[in-house]
Design an enzyme around this catalytic site. Sequence first.
Site, PDB file in Angstrom:
ATOM      1  CE1 TYR A  17      -4.160   1.330  -0.382  1.00  0.00           C
ATOM      2  CE2 TYR A  17      -3.666   2.594   1.601  1.00  0.00           C
ATOM      3  CZ  TYR A  17      -4.470   2.357   0.492  1.00  0.00           C
ATOM      4  OH  TYR A  17      -5.576   3.131   0.266  1.00  0.00           O
TER       5      TYR A  17
ATOM      6  CB  ALA B 281     -37.114 -20.983 -29.953  1.00  0.00           C
TER       7      ALA B 281
ATOM      8  CG  ASP C 184     -28.092 -18.287 -14.586  1.00  0.00           C
ATOM      9  OD1 ASP C 184     -27.999 -18.996 -15.601  1.00  0.00           O
ATOM     10  OD2 ASP C 184     -27.861 -18.710 -13.445  1.00  0.00           O
TER      11      ASP C 184
ATOM     12  CB  ALA D 249     -30.263 -17.410 -24.729  1.00  0.00           C
ATOM     13  CB  ALA D 250     -29.168 -22.534 -24.376  1.00  0.00           C
TER      14      ALA D 250
ATOM     15  CE  LYS E 120     -19.887 -20.624 -15.705  1.00  0.00           C
ATOM     16  NZ  LYS E 120     -21.136 -20.474 -16.436  1.00  0.00           N
TER      17      LYS E 120
ATOM     18  CG  ASP F  55     -26.685 -18.982 -19.105  1.00  0.00           C
ATOM     19  OD1 ASP F  55     -26.599 -19.972 -18.370  1.00  0.00           O
ATOM     20  OD2 ASP F  55     -26.594 -17.817 -18.688  1.00  0.00           O
TER      21      ASP F  55
END
Length: 410
Positions: A38, A194, A136, A196-197, A93, A161
């Site tokens: 610092y 139908a 998500d 996003a994935a 994640k 995703d």
Amino acid sequence: MSTLEKKALEYHKAGSPGKIATAVTKSVASQDDLALAYSPGVAVPCVEIQRDPELAYDYTAKGNLVAVITNGTAVLGLGNIGALAGKPVMEGKVVLFKKFAGIDAFDIEIDETDPDKLVDIIAALHPTFGGINLEDIKAPECFYIERKLRERLSIPVFHDDQHGTAIVVGAGMLNAVELTGRDIADVKIVCSGAGAAAIACLELLVDIGARRENIFVCDSKGVLSTARELTEEKRAWAQDTQATTLSQVIEGADVFLGLSGPGLLSQADVQKMKASPIVFTLANPDPELRPELVREVAPDAVIATGRSDYPNQINNALCFPYLFRAALDSHASTINQEMKRACVTALAGLARADARFGKDYVVPGLLDERLLSEVTPKIAAAAARSGVARKPVDPVAYSARLAALAQDLL
């Protein structure tokens, strides 16, 4: 409450709540150390980074730090549960980034649903990180948010995703097509879902050789046809067909790709498909049709799910740690199509090189130690070839370093 649910709550609550913590990487054992960590010593790298921003990769954690960002609008199969309720998933994640690729990550839950405001918030945070993993966020907003961030930022932005699922599906599909003696350019694909994935999977399948005219997509209202009023994303997959239902359009299909919900595929549907069908039922936790029921009517099928208790698990963790590892190490400005394609072919090749390769092994397992050292360098090489890498990586030395890292991590 089930036994699993009780164990999950106990796991997250035990000891220090949650799953992650920060760690100090430099010595702070003396007054001299503190003076370097610092004030006053810390001012020196600040001045150097102001002079040359690329030096942030040398003097800070930026080069090994990823943001895992959500607004909680499409969490797992739970839906729009809000930013805070999505935090356990984002922490999870972070764990996977560290476990599989040695990447540090922060989870950031943003309480904002307006797409433009969300883009502005994330863009304002970007100096901290070497890459951004979007997670998500519901469709269709996720398409817009990722596109706008990619336009604005010079670090990788990746909506897992969409693209993570697509990459692993692509790898499994290449091997399933080979095992059943097909040509990917000729297969008829029926997709249930139908979102996003699903759309990302279809775009990548076209990129690796499938033909758009052979792909039929169903949403909750039936087949996407030119007779229907559709969103821009769905309209791109509309076919001029009289079929209106999944059961009608699946006649003579080679491939079923499910990214929808449980129970949407029947045994009768599978029986309408061609011999040795390829059936990827990826709805989680309950697939469109359980593998044992598929197998009853199609013993020669190649089957994949999103679950760990069946063979051929299509899991995003097979790709996103290695994509980001390669992107960070090569200082890539983006994760582009060439890098995604390299990941697809590398994963497919890794499975083919295994003695277990066959109908029950079309993608590698999550704990395969070869993933880090064999997949990552191929992605880094693609980044260099396509001109998005800003730092050269020696492939031989890089692979050896990653193999050593894999030994430490796994």
